[in-house]
Motif scaffolding. Structure first.
Motif, short mmCIF file in Angstrom:
data_model
loop_
_atom_site.label_atom_id
_atom_site.label_comp_id
_atom_site.label_asym_id
_atom_site.label_seq_id
_atom_site.Cartn_x
_atom_site.Cartn_y
_atom_site.Cartn_z
N MET A 8 0.84 -1.18 0.00
CA MET A 8 0.00 0.00 0.00
C MET A 8 0.89 1.25 0.00
O MET A 8 1.86 1.33 0.74
CB MET A 8 -0.89 0.00 1.25
CG MET A 8 -1.78 1.19 1.26
SD MET A 8 -2.83 1.46 2.70
CE MET A 8 -3.36 -0.11 3.23
N LYS A 9 0.52 2.24 -0.82
CA LYS A 9 1.30 3.47 -0.91
C LYS A 9 0.86 4.49 0.14
O LYS A 9 -0.31 4.55 0.49
CB LYS A 9 1.12 4.11 -2.29
CG LYS A 9 1.84 3.41 -3.39
CD LYS A 9 1.71 4.23 -4.66
CE LYS A 9 2.50 3.62 -5.77
NZ LYS A 9 2.44 4.44 -6.99
N THR A 10 1.81 5.29 0.55
CA THR A 10 1.53 6.40 1.47
C THR A 10 1.67 7.71 0.70
O THR A 10 2.16 7.74 -0.43
CB THR A 10 2.53 6.40 2.64
OG1 THR A 10 3.84 6.68 2.13
CG2 THR A 10 2.53 5.06 3.38
N SER A 11 1.29 8.80 1.35
CA SER A 11 1.46 10.11 0.71
C SER A 11 2.92 10.38 0.42
O SER A 11 3.26 10.97 -0.62
CB SER A 11 0.87 11.21 1.59
OG SER A 11 1.49 11.23 2.86
N LYS A 12 3.80 9.93 1.29
CA LYS A 12 5.24 10.10 1.06
C LYS A 12 5.69 9.37 -0.20
O LYS A 12 6.49 9.89 -0.97
CB LYS A 12 6.04 9.62 2.28
CG LYS A 12 7.54 9.84 2.12
CD LYS A 12 8.32 9.30 3.31
CE LYS A 12 9.80 9.47 3.20
NZ LYS A 12 10.43 9.28 1.92
N ASP A 13 5.14 8.17 -0.42
CA ASP A 13 5.47 7.42 -1.64
C ASP A 13 5.08 8.21 -2.89
O ASP A 13 5.85 8.31 -3.85
CB ASP A 13 4.77 6.06 -1.66
CG ASP A 13 5.23 5.13 -0.56
OD1 ASP A 13 6.42 5.20 -0.16
OD2 ASP A 13 4.40 4.34 -0.08
N TYR A 14 3.88 8.78 -2.87
CA TYR A 14 3.42 9.57 -4.02
C TYR A 14 4.29 10.80 -4.23
O TYR A 14 4.65 11.14 -5.35
CB TYR A 14 1.95 9.98 -3.85
CG TYR A 14 0.99 8.86 -4.13
CD1 TYR A 14 0.72 8.45 -5.44
CD2 TYR A 14 0.35 8.20 -3.10
CE1 TYR A 14 -0.17 7.42 -5.70
CE2 TYR A 14 -0.54 7.16 -3.34
CZ TYR A 14 -0.79 6.78 -4.65
OH TYR A 14 -1.67 5.75 -4.91
N LEU A 15 4.64 11.48 -3.14
CA LEU A 15 5.50 12.66 -3.24
C LEU A 15 6.90 12.30 -3.74
O LEU A 15 7.46 13.00 -4.58
CB LEU A 15 5.59 13.39 -1.90
CG LEU A 15 4.45 14.32 -1.59
CD1 LEU A 15 4.55 14.82 -0.15
CD2 LEU A 15 4.39 15.48 -2.56
N ASP A 16 7.44 11.20 -3.24
CA ASP A 16 8.77 10.77 -3.69
C ASP A 16 8.76 10.48 -5.19
O ASP A 16 9.67 10.88 -5.91
CB ASP A 16 9.23 9.53 -2.92
CG ASP A 16 9.61 9.83 -1.47
OD1 ASP A 16 9.76 11.02 -1.12
OD2 ASP A 16 9.73 8.86 -0.70
N GLU A 17 7.73 9.79 -5.66
CA GLU A 17 7.60 9.49 -7.09
C GLU A 17 7.50 10.78 -7.91
O GLU A 17 8.15 10.92 -8.94
CB GLU A 17 6.37 8.63 -7.36
CG GLU A 17 6.51 7.20 -6.91
CD GLU A 17 5.21 6.41 -7.10
OE1 GLU A 17 4.27 6.91 -7.76
OE2 GLU A 17 5.14 5.28 -6.58
N ALA A 18 6.68 11.70 -7.44
CA ALA A 18 6.49 12.97 -8.15
C ALA A 18 7.79 13.76 -8.20
O ALA A 18 8.17 14.30 -9.25
CB ALA A 18 5.38 13.79 -7.50
N ASN A 19 8.48 13.84 -7.08
CA ASN A 19 9.72 14.62 -7.03
C ASN A 19 10.83 14.01 -7.88
O ASN A 19 11.75 14.72 -8.28
CB ASN A 19 10.17 14.81 -5.58
CG ASN A 19 9.34 15.85 -4.87
OD1 ASN A 19 8.98 16.88 -5.43
ND2 ASN A 19 9.00 15.57 -3.62
N LYS A 20 10.74 12.72 -8.19
CA LYS A 20 11.72 12.09 -9.07
C LYS A 20 11.53 12.49 -10.53
O LYS A 20 12.49 12.54 -11.30
CB LYS A 20 11.65 10.56 -8.95
CG LYS A 20 12.26 10.03 -7.69
CD LYS A 20 12.15 8.51 -7.63
CE LYS A 20 12.62 8.02 -6.27
NZ LYS A 20 12.31 6.60 -6.08
N VAL A 21 10.30 12.78 -10.92
CA VAL A 21 10.04 13.07 -12.34
C VAL A 21 9.77 14.55 -12.63
O VAL A 21 9.91 14.98 -13.78
CB VAL A 21 8.89 12.22 -12.91
CG1 VAL A 21 9.23 10.75 -12.85
CG2 VAL A 21 7.58 12.49 -12.20
N VAL A 22 9.40 15.32 -11.63
CA VAL A 22 9.11 16.74 -11.83
C VAL A 22 10.31 17.53 -11.36
O VAL A 22 10.65 17.53 -10.18
CB VAL A 22 7.84 17.18 -11.06
CG1 VAL A 22 7.57 18.66 -11.29
CG2 VAL A 22 6.65 16.34 -11.45
#
Length: 124
Positions: A1-15
């Motif tokens: 299960m993903k957490t908000s931190k997981d989503y932010l980490d993914e976003a910060n890797k590509v943006v």
């Protein structure tokens, strides 16, 4: 299960994160589209970047989709887009969504407060 931190980490890797000074130059030259992704109540309290589009994060998929009736014609897949929010997280998440939708030049300038402290043009 993903957490908000997981989503932010993914976003910060590509943006990519754009330096405020670089963003200020792009704003002055009108070479990028600025989008404030905060809720309208937050924008009304603090103001926003002068000339920025105000597109709430929750609407970005519709407004960025050229086949949707809510599409904003100012948004082109190859335009340079610079996102801002309250602290940087919403801008990063929005940026990832835009990249997933085929937008190729998206960056995150971070927090509106940092923009204002650097003397970035604001409108109330």
């Amino acid at each position: 299960m993903k957490t908000s931190k997981d989503y932010l980490d993914e976003a910060n890797k590509v943006v990519k994160k754009i330096d405020i000074n670089d963003a200020l130059k792009k704003h002055e030259n009108k070479s990028a589209i600025f989008i404030d992704v905060r809720d309208s109540s937050d924008i009304s309290e603090t103001g926003s970047i002068s000339g920025a589009l105000k597109i709430q994060r929750g609407l970005i998929e519709f407004v960025a989709d050229e086949n949707h009736r809510l599409h904003n014609k100012a948004l082109k897949k190859d335009s340079e887009i610079i996102l801002v929010c309250g602290a940087g997280g919403q801008a990063a998440l929005t940026g990832k969504t835009l990249i997933d939708m085929g937008y190729s030049n998206v960056s995150n300038v971070g927090a509106i407060g940092d923009w204002e402290k650097k003397g970035g043009p604001m409108t109330k």
